[in-house]
Design a protein around this motif. Structure first.
Motif, PDB file in Angstrom:
ATOM      1  N   MET A   1       1.063  -1.279  -0.002  1.00  0.00           N
ATOM      2  CA  MET A   1      -0.017  -0.056  -0.018  1.00  0.00           C
ATOM      3  C   MET A   1       0.929   1.186  -0.048  1.00  0.00           C
ATOM      4  O   MET A   1       1.765   1.216   0.813  1.00  0.00           O
ATOM      5  CB  MET A   1      -0.670  -0.101   1.285  1.00  0.00           C
ATOM      6  N   HIS A   2       0.523   2.334  -0.875  1.00  0.00           N
ATOM      7  CA  HIS A   2       1.353   3.302  -0.860  1.00  0.00           C
ATOM      8  C   HIS A   2       0.596   4.423  -0.251  1.00  0.00           C
ATOM      9  O   HIS A   2      -0.577   4.943  -0.620  1.00  0.00           O
ATOM     10  CB  HIS A   2       1.648   3.891  -2.294  1.00  0.00           C
ATOM     11  N   ILE A   3       1.121   5.098   0.927  1.00  0.00           N
ATOM     12  CA  ILE A   3       0.492   6.303   1.548  1.00  0.00           C
ATOM     13  C   ILE A   3       1.314   7.432   1.352  1.00  0.00           C
ATOM     14  O   ILE A   3       2.580   7.293   1.771  1.00  0.00           O
ATOM     15  CB  ILE A   3       0.139   5.769   3.169  1.00  0.00           C
ATOM     16  N   GLU A   4       0.677   8.355   0.920  1.00  0.00           N
ATOM     17  CA  GLU A   4       1.444   9.820   0.790  1.00  0.00           C
ATOM     18  C   GLU A   4       1.643  10.171   2.082  1.00  0.00           C
ATOM     19  O   GLU A   4       0.490  10.850   2.788  1.00  0.00           O
ATOM     20  CB  GLU A   4       0.649  10.609  -0.058  1.00  0.00           C
ATOM     21  N   ILE A   5       3.025  10.777   2.177  1.00  0.00           N
ATOM     22  CA  ILE A   5       3.317  11.369   3.687  1.00  0.00           C
ATOM     23  C   ILE A   5       3.598  13.024   3.051  1.00  0.00           C
ATOM     24  O   ILE A   5       4.518  12.980   2.227  1.00  0.00           O
ATOM     25  CB  ILE A   5       4.489  10.755   4.236  1.00  0.00           C
ATOM     26  N   LYS A   6       2.925  13.671   3.783  1.00  0.00           N
ATOM     27  CA  LYS A   6       3.310  15.350   3.358  1.00  0.00           C
ATOM     28  C   LYS A   6       4.267  15.883   4.257  1.00  0.00           C
ATOM     29  O   LYS A   6       4.356  15.577   5.497  1.00  0.00           O
ATOM     30  CB  LYS A   6       1.925  16.076   3.406  1.00  0.00           C
ATOM     31  N   THR A   7       5.270  16.803   3.609  1.00  0.00           N
ATOM     32  CA  THR A   7       5.797  17.745   4.285  1.00  0.00           C
ATOM     33  C   THR A   7       4.979  18.771   5.032  1.00  0.00           C
ATOM     34  O   THR A   7       4.113  18.917   4.777  1.00  0.00           O
ATOM     35  CB  THR A   7       7.030  18.387   3.495  1.00  0.00           C
ATOM     36  N   PRO A   8       5.706  19.501   6.147  1.00  0.00           N
ATOM     37  CA  PRO A   8       4.955  20.538   6.672  1.00  0.00           C
ATOM     38  C   PRO A   8       4.348  21.585   5.695  1.00  0.00           C
ATOM     39  O   PRO A   8       3.628  22.115   5.852  1.00  0.00           O
ATOM     40  CB  PRO A   8       5.959  21.159   7.645  1.00  0.00           C
ATOM     41  N   GLU A   9       5.461  21.816   4.779  1.00  0.00           N
ATOM     42  CA  GLU A   9       5.036  22.662   3.821  1.00  0.00           C
ATOM     43  C   GLU A   9       3.776  22.299   3.039  1.00  0.00           C
ATOM     44  O   GLU A   9       3.179  23.313   2.620  1.00  0.00           O
ATOM     45  CB  GLU A   9       6.287  23.030   2.789  1.00  0.00           C
ATOM     46  N   GLN A  10       3.610  20.983   2.642  1.00  0.00           N
ATOM     47  CA  GLN A  10       2.517  20.491   2.025  1.00  0.00           C
ATOM     48  C   GLN A  10       1.350  20.554   2.941  1.00  0.00           C
ATOM     49  O   GLN A  10       0.162  20.841   2.290  1.00  0.00           O
ATOM     50  CB  GLN A  10       2.810  19.269   1.479  1.00  0.00           C
ATOM     51  N   LEU A  11       1.549  20.233   4.177  1.00  0.00           N
ATOM     52  CA  LEU A  11       0.167  20.319   4.872  1.00  0.00           C
ATOM     53  C   LEU A  11      -0.358  21.719   5.078  1.00  0.00           C
ATOM     54  O   LEU A  11      -1.594  21.983   5.108  1.00  0.00           O
ATOM     55  CB  LEU A  11       0.558  19.636   6.406  1.00  0.00           C
ATOM     56  N   ARG A  12       0.572  22.659   5.045  1.00  0.00           N
ATOM     57  CA  ARG A  12       0.124  24.068   5.215  1.00  0.00           C
ATOM     58  C   ARG A  12      -0.695  24.343   3.881  1.00  0.00           C
ATOM     59  O   ARG A  12      -1.701  25.252   3.995  1.00  0.00           O
ATOM     60  CB  ARG A  12       1.411  24.977   5.263  1.00  0.00           C
ATOM     61  N   ALA A  13      -0.006  23.780   2.606  1.00  0.00           N
ATOM     62  CA  ALA A  13      -0.781  23.998   1.365  1.00  0.00           C
ATOM     63  C   ALA A  13      -2.257  23.443   1.336  1.00  0.00           C
ATOM     64  O   ALA A  13      -3.157  23.845   0.833  1.00  0.00           O
ATOM     65  CB  ALA A  13       0.012  23.501   0.180  1.00  0.00           C
ATOM     66  N   MET A  14      -2.465  22.026   2.072  1.00  0.00           N
ATOM     67  CA  MET A  14      -3.557  21.301   2.038  1.00  0.00           C
ATOM     68  C   MET A  14      -4.469  22.439   3.242  1.00  0.00           C
ATOM     69  O   MET A  14      -5.762  22.228   2.863  1.00  0.00           O
ATOM     70  CB  MET A  14      -3.440  20.092   2.748  1.00  0.00           C
ATOM     71  N   ARG A  15      -3.901  22.915   4.048  1.00  0.00           N
ATOM     72  CA  ARG A  15      -4.958  23.747   4.714  1.00  0.00           C
ATOM     73  C   ARG A  15      -5.459  24.858   4.151  1.00  0.00           C
ATOM     74  O   ARG A  15      -6.801  25.211   4.326  1.00  0.00           O
ATOM     75  CB  ARG A  15      -3.933  24.223   6.087  1.00  0.00           C
ATOM     76  N   LYS A  16      -4.887  25.481   3.101  1.00  0.00           N
ATOM     77  CA  LYS A  16      -5.556  26.390   2.060  1.00  0.00           C
ATOM     78  C   LYS A  16      -6.721  25.822   1.610  1.00  0.00           C
ATOM     79  O   LYS A  16      -7.740  26.448   1.408  1.00  0.00           O
ATOM     80  CB  LYS A  16      -4.502  27.130   1.239  1.00  0.00           C
ATOM     81  N   ALA A  17      -6.561  24.699   0.896  1.00  0.00           N
ATOM     82  CA  ALA A  17      -7.609  23.937   0.446  1.00  0.00           C
ATOM     83  C   ALA A  17      -8.774  23.851   1.314  1.00  0.00           C
ATOM     84  O   ALA A  17      -9.970  23.716   0.891  1.00  0.00           O
ATOM     85  CB  ALA A  17      -6.939  22.693  -0.504  1.00  0.00           C
ATOM     86  N   GLY A  18      -8.245  23.369   2.343  1.00  0.00           N
ATOM     87  CA  GLY A  18      -9.519  22.995   3.678  1.00  0.00           C
ATOM     88  C   GLY A  18     -10.347  24.262   3.790  1.00  0.00           C
ATOM     89  O   GLY A  18     -11.323  24.024   4.060  1.00  0.00           O
ATOM     90  N   LEU A  19      -9.648  25.221   3.833  1.00  0.00           N
ATOM     91  CA  LEU A  19     -10.343  26.538   4.133  1.00  0.00           C
ATOM     92  C   LEU A  19     -11.196  27.042   3.099  1.00  0.00           C
ATOM     93  O   LEU A  19     -12.483  27.478   3.671  1.00  0.00           O
ATOM     94  CB  LEU A  19      -9.472  27.678   4.519  1.00  0.00           C
ATOM     95  N   VAL A  20     -10.878  26.614   1.847  1.00  0.00           N
ATOM     96  CA  VAL A  20     -11.955  27.021   0.831  1.00  0.00           C
ATOM     97  C   VAL A  20     -13.103  26.049   1.208  1.00  0.00           C
ATOM     98  O   VAL A  20     -14.138  26.593   0.704  1.00  0.00           O
ATOM     99  CB  VAL A  20     -11.278  26.728  -0.583  1.00  0.00           C
ATOM    100  N   VAL A  21     -12.859  24.972   1.253  1.00  0.00           N
ATOM    101  CA  VAL A  21     -14.012  23.910   1.568  1.00  0.00           C
ATOM    102  C   VAL A  21     -14.680  24.193   2.539  1.00  0.00           C
ATOM    103  O   VAL A  21     -16.013  24.400   2.669  1.00  0.00           O
ATOM    104  CB  VAL A  21     -13.348  22.356   1.939  1.00  0.00           C
ATOM    105  N   ALA A  22     -14.292  24.698   3.912  1.00  0.00           N
ATOM    106  CA  ALA A  22     -14.937  25.057   5.080  1.00  0.00           C
ATOM    107  C   ALA A  22     -15.872  26.245   4.628  1.00  0.00           C
ATOM    108  O   ALA A  22     -17.050  26.545   4.929  1.00  0.00           O
ATOM    109  CB  ALA A  22     -14.105  25.670   6.111  1.00  0.00           C
TER     110      ALA A  22
END
Ligand code: MG
Length: 275
Positions: A1-22
């Motif tokens: 199974m391949h699980i994607e591990i994000k760097t802190p920088e990438q999680l900060r980028a995901m947070r921006k997408a998450g705020l758009v969803v919210a």
């Protein structure tokens, strides 16, 4: 199974997408008034994506398998449990409405869902939605570095079974890993039985999403190839968040406060990453 591990920088980028969803979910919920169509609600989601410079991970989904999904949100009313197609359906007083919405920003995906009543709520629908939301947060609270996916599944199932009333817990649909795509490994089932023993670790992001009914768990898919209905006609609820494991704890990327209030109330370390 391949699980994607994000760097802190990438999680900060995901947070921006998450705020758009919210923000999209907040505005679509506000727009869900008696007399509007589900297409009207979807249009609000489209406007939020456009304003944010984001794109939709729902629109056109599934084109490789059959009918591409035609909306930016799944809007499911009453006995429609999930994957409802926005269209000419008019929201009526007392309807229970689930909105599942996603966004892609700079290549990173967010995915979340909320359930609420339009007009005058039925008391049993309020309880159903609250039980589903509680199962979501119990599942989130079970996420930890070094833990297992099955811990999350177990916590969700236990939460549902601990409710005063019996609910149907959907089996054919699960939560999922998320990051550079919406649906990634691992699956995150809402039952302990058969749940993956996959280890959780810092840098992983999961979309956790219990789906309950007021009746039985069995479902049918409508002729439109998308809408999932309860087989017994019972009403449903769906709550979802995208959550990331950071070095300091959890960060609920699709909540305006990052999940701080709910996590602190449950004694779970809140671990946002500063810019
Ligand atoms: Mg999802």
């Amino acid at each position: 199974m391949h699980i994607e591990i994000k760097t802190p920088e990438q999680l900060r980028a995901m947070r921006k997408a998450g705020l758009v969803v919210a923000e999209g979910l907040r505005r679509m919920q506000e727009a869900t008034q008696v007399g509007v169509t589900t297409a009207d609600i979807d249009a609000v989601g489209r406007a939020v994506l456009a304003e944010a410079g984001a794109t939709s991970n729902f629109l056109g989904y599934g084109a490789d398998y059959g009918a591409p999904f035609p909306g930016v949100a799944c809007i499911s009313v009453n006995d429609e449990l999930v994957h409802g197609i926005p269209g000419e359906r008019v929201i009526a007083d007392g309807d229970i409405v689930s909105i599942d919405f996603g966004a892609v920003l700079d290549g990173w995906h967010g995915d979340a869902a909320r359930t609420f009543s339009a007009g005058t709520p039925r008391p049993e629908d309020v309880e159903l939605s609250a039980a589903t939301k509680e199962a979501l947060w119990q599942g989130i609270a079970a996420v930890r570095d070094g833990g297992k996916v099955s811990d999350v599944s177990k916590a969700i199932e236990r939460s549902i079974k601990g409710q005063r009333r019996r609910y149907g817990n959907l089996r054919e649909y699960t939560g999922h890993g998320i990051g550079t795509a919406m649906h990634m490994e691992p699956d995150v089932p809402n039952q302990a039985r058969g749940a993956p023993q996959t280890r959780l670790r810092v840098g992983m992001a999961l979309a956790i999403e219990p789906m309950l009914t007021l009746g039985l768990h069995q479902t049918v898919v409508a002729d439109d190839e998308w809408t999932v209905l309860s087989r017994d006609g019972s009403r449903g609820a769906h709550w979802e968040n995208t959550v990331a494991i950071t070095p300091d704890g959890l960060w609920v990327l699709t909540e305006p406060d990052g999940g701080e209030a709910e996590l602190r109330a449950r004694g779970v370390p809140f671990g946002p990453l500063a810019d």
